[in-house]
Design a protein around this motif. Structure first.
Motif, short mmCIF file in Angstrom:
data_model
loop_
_atom_site.label_atom_id
_atom_site.label_comp_id
_atom_site.label_asym_id
_atom_site.label_seq_id
_atom_site.Cartn_x
_atom_site.Cartn_y
_atom_site.Cartn_z
N VAL A 105 35.18 54.06 44.17
CA VAL A 105 34.40 53.15 44.89
C VAL A 105 33.09 52.89 43.98
O VAL A 105 32.50 53.70 43.66
N VAL A 106 32.88 51.39 43.85
CA VAL A 106 31.56 51.15 43.15
C VAL A 106 30.63 50.65 44.05
O VAL A 106 30.93 49.48 44.68
N ALA A 107 29.43 51.17 44.25
CA ALA A 107 28.71 50.43 45.31
C ALA A 107 27.15 50.57 44.70
O ALA A 107 26.12 51.36 44.52
N LEU A 108 27.04 49.49 43.67
CA LEU A 108 25.85 49.24 42.88
C LEU A 108 25.45 47.67 43.14
O LEU A 108 26.04 47.01 43.62
N GLY A 109 24.38 47.57 42.44
CA GLY A 109 23.56 46.14 42.52
C GLY A 109 22.29 46.32 42.97
O GLY A 109 21.59 45.39 42.72
N SER A 116 41.13 55.07 33.14
CA SER A 116 42.20 55.62 34.28
C SER A 116 42.85 54.44 34.58
O SER A 116 42.54 53.69 35.98
N PRO A 117 43.62 53.55 34.24
CA PRO A 117 44.40 52.43 34.78
C PRO A 117 45.32 52.59 36.12
O PRO A 117 45.17 51.56 36.71
N ARG A 118 45.50 53.80 36.32
CA ARG A 118 45.86 53.97 37.84
C ARG A 118 45.16 53.79 38.82
O ARG A 118 45.48 53.83 40.18
N SER A 119 43.86 53.97 38.53
CA SER A 119 42.84 53.86 39.67
C SER A 119 42.51 52.47 40.49
O SER A 119 42.59 51.46 39.72
N THR A 120 42.53 52.47 41.79
CA THR A 120 42.35 51.52 42.56
C THR A 120 40.85 51.41 42.61
O THR A 120 40.16 52.28 42.82
N VAL A 121 40.26 49.93 42.24
CA VAL A 121 38.94 49.92 42.33
C VAL A 121 38.47 49.08 43.58
O VAL A 121 38.86 47.93 43.94
N LEU A 122 37.34 49.69 44.38
CA LEU A 122 36.92 49.00 45.44
C LEU A 122 35.44 49.04 45.34
O LEU A 122 34.79 49.87 44.99
N HIS A 123 35.12 47.57 45.18
CA HIS A 123 33.63 47.29 45.45
C HIS A 123 32.79 47.20 46.72
O HIS A 123 33.47 46.58 47.42
N ALA A 158 22.90 35.98 44.68
CA ALA A 158 23.49 35.81 43.07
C ALA A 158 24.11 37.17 42.69
O ALA A 158 25.33 37.06 42.06
N TYR A 159 23.69 38.34 43.31
CA TYR A 159 24.29 39.58 42.59
C TYR A 159 25.74 39.91 43.36
O TYR A 159 26.74 40.08 42.79
N VAL A 160 25.76 39.36 44.63
CA VAL A 160 26.89 39.34 45.55
C VAL A 160 27.82 38.49 44.82
O VAL A 160 29.15 38.83 44.55
N ASP A 161 27.63 37.24 44.53
CA ASP A 161 28.45 36.25 43.69
C ASP A 161 29.18 37.08 42.56
O ASP A 161 30.33 36.72 42.17
N LEU A 183 33.74 38.69 39.69
CA LEU A 183 34.25 39.83 38.76
C LEU A 183 35.42 40.44 39.53
O LEU A 183 36.88 40.66 38.70
N ALA A 184 35.57 40.74 40.74
CA ALA A 184 36.67 41.44 41.60
C ALA A 184 37.75 40.49 41.38
O ALA A 184 39.04 40.95 41.19
N ALA A 185 37.62 39.23 41.71
CA ALA A 185 38.93 38.33 41.44
C ALA A 185 39.22 37.98 40.09
O ALA A 185 40.47 38.29 39.96
N ASP A 186 38.53 38.25 39.03
CA ASP A 186 38.85 38.21 37.72
C ASP A 186 39.55 39.52 37.22
O ASP A 186 40.47 39.37 36.18
N THR A 187 39.28 40.66 37.81
CA THR A 187 39.94 41.93 37.40
C THR A 187 40.87 42.45 38.31
O THR A 187 41.28 43.54 38.05
N ASP A 188 41.30 41.62 39.39
CA ASP A 188 42.16 42.00 40.27
C ASP A 188 41.68 43.34 40.85
O ASP A 188 43.02 44.39 41.22
N THR A 189 40.67 43.47 41.24
CA THR A 189 40.11 44.71 41.85
C THR A 189 39.76 44.34 43.38
O THR A 189 39.73 43.02 43.83
N HIS A 190 39.04 45.14 44.20
CA HIS A 190 39.12 44.67 45.63
C HIS A 190 37.63 44.87 46.05
O HIS A 190 36.80 45.69 45.54
N VAL A 191 37.08 44.21 47.26
CA VAL A 191 35.89 44.09 47.67
C VAL A 191 35.92 44.48 49.30
O VAL A 191 36.62 43.92 49.90
N LEU A 192 34.70 45.08 49.58
CA LEU A 192 34.48 45.21 50.79
C LEU A 192 33.22 44.90 51.20
O LEU A 192 32.26 45.56 50.61
N ASP A 193 32.75 43.85 52.02
CA ASP A 193 31.55 43.44 52.27
C ASP A 193 31.02 43.92 53.37
O ASP A 193 31.51 43.61 54.74
#
Length: 245
Positions: free
Chosen positions: A119-123, A151-158, A178-181, A186-196
């Motif tokens: 889980v990445v909670a930064l910005g 760690s390619p097995r990791s699910t990444v959630l922003h 601007a930071y949210v965008d 990035l999540a779309a480009d890297t096939d990772t996940h977002v919780l707003d």
């Protein structure tokens, strides 16, 4: 009044926070919730909460969303959760050479641990300093690249948090959006996940009708952390098309 508002927020979280993941595209978390890592700033340390005495870093406190998630996931799935968080942390602090030893060693720790969830909670740190969104994007992409590499097995959630109510830069020129965008693209480009989380939380520095902010009108209080914990927990337990409940 505040209690009623908080109940309404929690109901909204439970109803709206689950992602629309396809059953044939279930993340690692669905089949192996054995380990998790949180990379974060003051939203994740527990800063300002009752019983918090972390000196700017993360320590367990009964009121922080990170401690709550750790305990609930351990009880339900036996998940081992590590929290690397520092007040004022930026993405660059989680790359090699970051300002603190624990954050600067995050990539090495992920390589050794290979968690099922990151889980990445930064910005907020970049927003406070008015770092150019292009620079934020470059560093964030490097962090995600490094996570996927070691760690390619990791699910990444922003996690996208509420807009902070303070700026350290004079005459800042970049909005929180601007930071949210950056995170969303990035999540779309890297096939990772977002919780707003923004639909469930107040904007810092504005009237706090739900009573979710501390007296600084920026950091979340215990009630605010409960909202975040509920949103993240609901997201994780319903991720795989309702196979968890």
């Amino acid at each position: 009044m505040r209690a009623a508002l908080l109940v309404g927020v929690l109901v909204l979280v439970a109803g709206c926070s689950a992602p629309r993941a396809a059953r044939d595209d279930a993340p690692t978390w669905c089949s192996d919730p054995g380990s998790a890592v949180v990379l974060g700033d003051s939203l994740s340390t527990g800063r300002g909460l009752p019983e918090y005495d972390g000196g700017g870093g993360y320590v367990e406190t009964p009121h922080s969303w990170t401690t709550g998630l750790d305990r609930m996931a351990a009880q339900r799935w036996g998940t081992s959760t590590a929290v690397l968080a520092r007040d004022g942390a930026m993405v660059s602090d989680f790359l090699p050479g970051g300002r603190w030893e624990d954050t600067g060693g995050a990539v090495a720790m992920l390589r050794d641990r290979e968690p099922s969830l990151v889980v990445v909670a930064l910005g907020a740190g970049e927003y406070a300093r008015d770092v150019h969104p292009g620079e934020f994007d470059e560093r964030y992409r490097q962090l995600v690249h490094d996570i996927r590499r070691v760690s390619p097995r990791s699910t990444v959630l922003h996690l996208i948090g509420h807009e902070p109510g303070f700026r350290q830069a004079e005459d800042p020129s970049h909005s929180w959006q601007a930071y949210v965008d950056v995170v969303r693209i990035l999540a779309a480009d890297t096939d990772t996940h977002v919780l707003d989380l923004r639909p469930h939380l107040p904007t810092g520095g504005t009237p706090d009708e739900a009573g979710l902010l501390q007296e600084d009108d920026s950091h979340l209080n215990a009630a605010g952390h409960r909202v975040v914990r509920t949103a993240v927990w609901t997201h994780l337990t319903t991720w795989c098309d309702g196979t968890e409940s």
